[in-house]
Design an enzyme around this catalytic site. Sequence first.
Site, PDB file in Angstrom:
ATOM      1  N   TRP A 130       0.839  -1.207   0.000  1.00 14.72           N
ATOM      2  CA  TRP A 130       0.000   0.000   0.000  1.00 14.72           C
ATOM      3  C   TRP A 130       0.871   1.253   0.000  1.00 14.72           C
ATOM      4  CZ3 TRP A 130      -0.285   4.155   3.314  1.00 14.72           C
ATOM      5  CH2 TRP A 130      -1.387   4.998   3.174  1.00 14.72           C
ATOM      6  N   HIS A 131       1.998   1.197   0.715  1.00 11.54           N
ATOM      7  CA  HIS A 131       2.869   2.362   0.808  1.00 11.54           C
ATOM      8  C   HIS A 131       3.596   2.657  -0.497  1.00 11.54           C
ATOM      9  CE1 HIS A 131       2.230   1.902   5.153  1.00 11.54           C
ATOM     10  NE2 HIS A 131       2.653   3.140   5.260  1.00 11.54           N
ATOM     11  N   GLY A 132       3.832   1.669  -1.297  1.00 11.93           N
ATOM     12  CA  GLY A 132       4.541   1.940  -2.541  1.00 11.93           C
ATOM     13  C   GLY A 132       4.718   0.703  -3.398  1.00 11.93           C
ATOM     14  N   PHE A 185       2.127   8.565  -1.365  1.00  9.38           N
ATOM     15  CA  PHE A 185       1.380   7.322  -1.234  1.00  9.38           C
ATOM     16  C   PHE A 185      -0.104   7.515  -1.516  1.00  9.38           C
ATOM     17  CE2 PHE A 185       4.762   6.795   2.180  1.00  9.38           C
ATOM     18  CZ  PHE A 185       5.649   6.264   1.285  1.00  9.38           C
TER      19      PHE A 185
END
Length: 484
Positions: free
Chosen positions: A321-323, A484
Site C-alpha cells: 500500500w505504501h509503494g 502514497f
Amino acid sequence: MLFNSLHFVLFFIIVTTLYYVLPQKLRVIMLLLFSCYFYMSFVPKYILILLFAITVDYFAGLYLEKLQGEKRKLLLILSVLTNVGLLFVFKYFNFFNSNISKLASFLHWNYPIEGLSIILPIGLSFHTFQSLSYVIEVYRKKQKAEKNFIIYALYVMFYPQLVAGPIERPQNVLHQFHERHEFKFEGFIFGLKIMLWGFFKKVVIADRLAIYVNKAYSSPESYSGIALVAATIFFAFQIYCDFSGYSDIAIGSAKTMGFRLMDNFRQPYFSKTVSEFWRRWHISLSTWFKDYLYIPLGGNRVSRWRRAFNLLITFAISGLWHGANFTYIIWGSLNGIFLILENLVRNFETSFKNRLEGTLGSSIYLLIRALITFSLVCFAWIFFRATSLSSAMYIIKRMFQFDDFGKVSSLFQVTSHGEFILCVILILFLMLIDYINIKKGMWEFFDRKPIAFRWSFYYMLIFAILILGVYDVATKTSFIYFQF
C-alpha cells in the site's frame, strides 16, 4: 498546496473565516469547493478521477441500503473493484507489468504490453481507503447511506485530511457535516496550538533531519557505517515528525472549525513491543487493515500458524500500500515477522516480566525492551527509505562492518558539527515533549503552568519555525506520505 507554505496559510485563513461567516446551508458547499481547489492545486485534471470514484460509491451506498441477497454482495464487489482498480492502474500497473516483462524476458517469452506514462494522483491511497470504509460499513449495516451527495463528497474530500489522512470512518465524520458548529474561542485556540506543534515538527525537525538523511541515503557508498546508522535513526524521527506533523496540522485545522478527527499517532517510539508500536503509529491505517483485512482473514480466532500467516499477509499488503516497490513489501513483511516472533515468545516474556515486577530490574527491563523495539523498527525503516533493494542491502552490510564505530568524527561526514548537534538536540526535545504527553498530556501540562511559561513555549515554537525552519525547495520539503 503544501501545508508548509504561505499559500496554505492564506487558504486556511480564508476558509476558516468564511466557515463561520456563512449560513449553515452554504458552509458544506463552501468547504467542498475549497477542498476541490486545494486538491486541484497539485494536478488539476486528477480531480475527475476522484469525482468518478465519489459518484460510484455514493450510489453504491444508496443501493446497498435497498438491495438484499446476492445483488447486494455483487454491488459491494463492484464498488470495491472500482476503487481498487483505479488504485491498481495508477499505482501498481507499471510495477507488476515491469516484473512480468522481466520474467517473460528471462523465460524467452514474447510480452508486448508496455508501461503507462501516468503520474500517481496525490493521496489516491488515502481517499480510496476512506471511500472503501464507507461502502463496507454501509454493507455491514453499521452506517446508514448518506443521502446528500455534497456531504458525502465532502466526507471524501475534506481538505485537512484529503491527501494524507487520517483515514476516517464514516461513523466518526459524516454526522459532523450535518451539525452546526458555533465559534468557540477555546476550541479555536486549541486547534491553532495543535497546528503550531505540527508545523514545528515538520519544518524544524523533519525537514532539518531530511538534509542529513537525504545525503546519506542518496549515496551510501560515500559514508561510513556509523554515519549510516545515524542517518537511519534520523530518518526514524524524520518520518515520524513529517507524518505526525501533517496529522497535527490536519487535526488542528479541522478543530478550528469545530470538526473532530481521530488521533493518528501516540508517541510510538516509547513502545515496548512492535505490536504496541503499531497501536501507536499511523493508527487510522493500522486499524483499517485490522478491521478490513486481518479480522476477515480470521484474525486471532484461528490456529497459531494461521494467525502468523494472517499477520504476514496483512503487513506485506500494508507495505505494498505504501509503494509499488519490493523495498516496501520487505519493510511491511519484516514488521509482520517481528510480530510473529513476538507472539511466539509472549508467554515466556510475560512470565519473566512478572518475576521482575516491583523491582529495579523491571524498569531496566522495560527500557531494554523499548530500545530493542526501536532498533527493530529502525532496521525495517532502512528498506522503507532506501532507493532500491541493492542500496538497502549495501547500507545494512556497511552498518554491520563495525570498522569505524569508534570514530566520532565519522558522524560529521554528512553535515557540519553544529548541524548534527542541532539535530540531536531537536530529537531530545521531541522525546521530552512526547514523554510529557504520555505522563500528563502535553496541552494539559502547559495549561496548568503560569501564563508566562505557556506563552514562552508558544513563542519559542514560533521563533524556531521562523529561524530554524527549512524552506529551501532543494531540500524537497513536501510531506513524505504525499507520494502514497
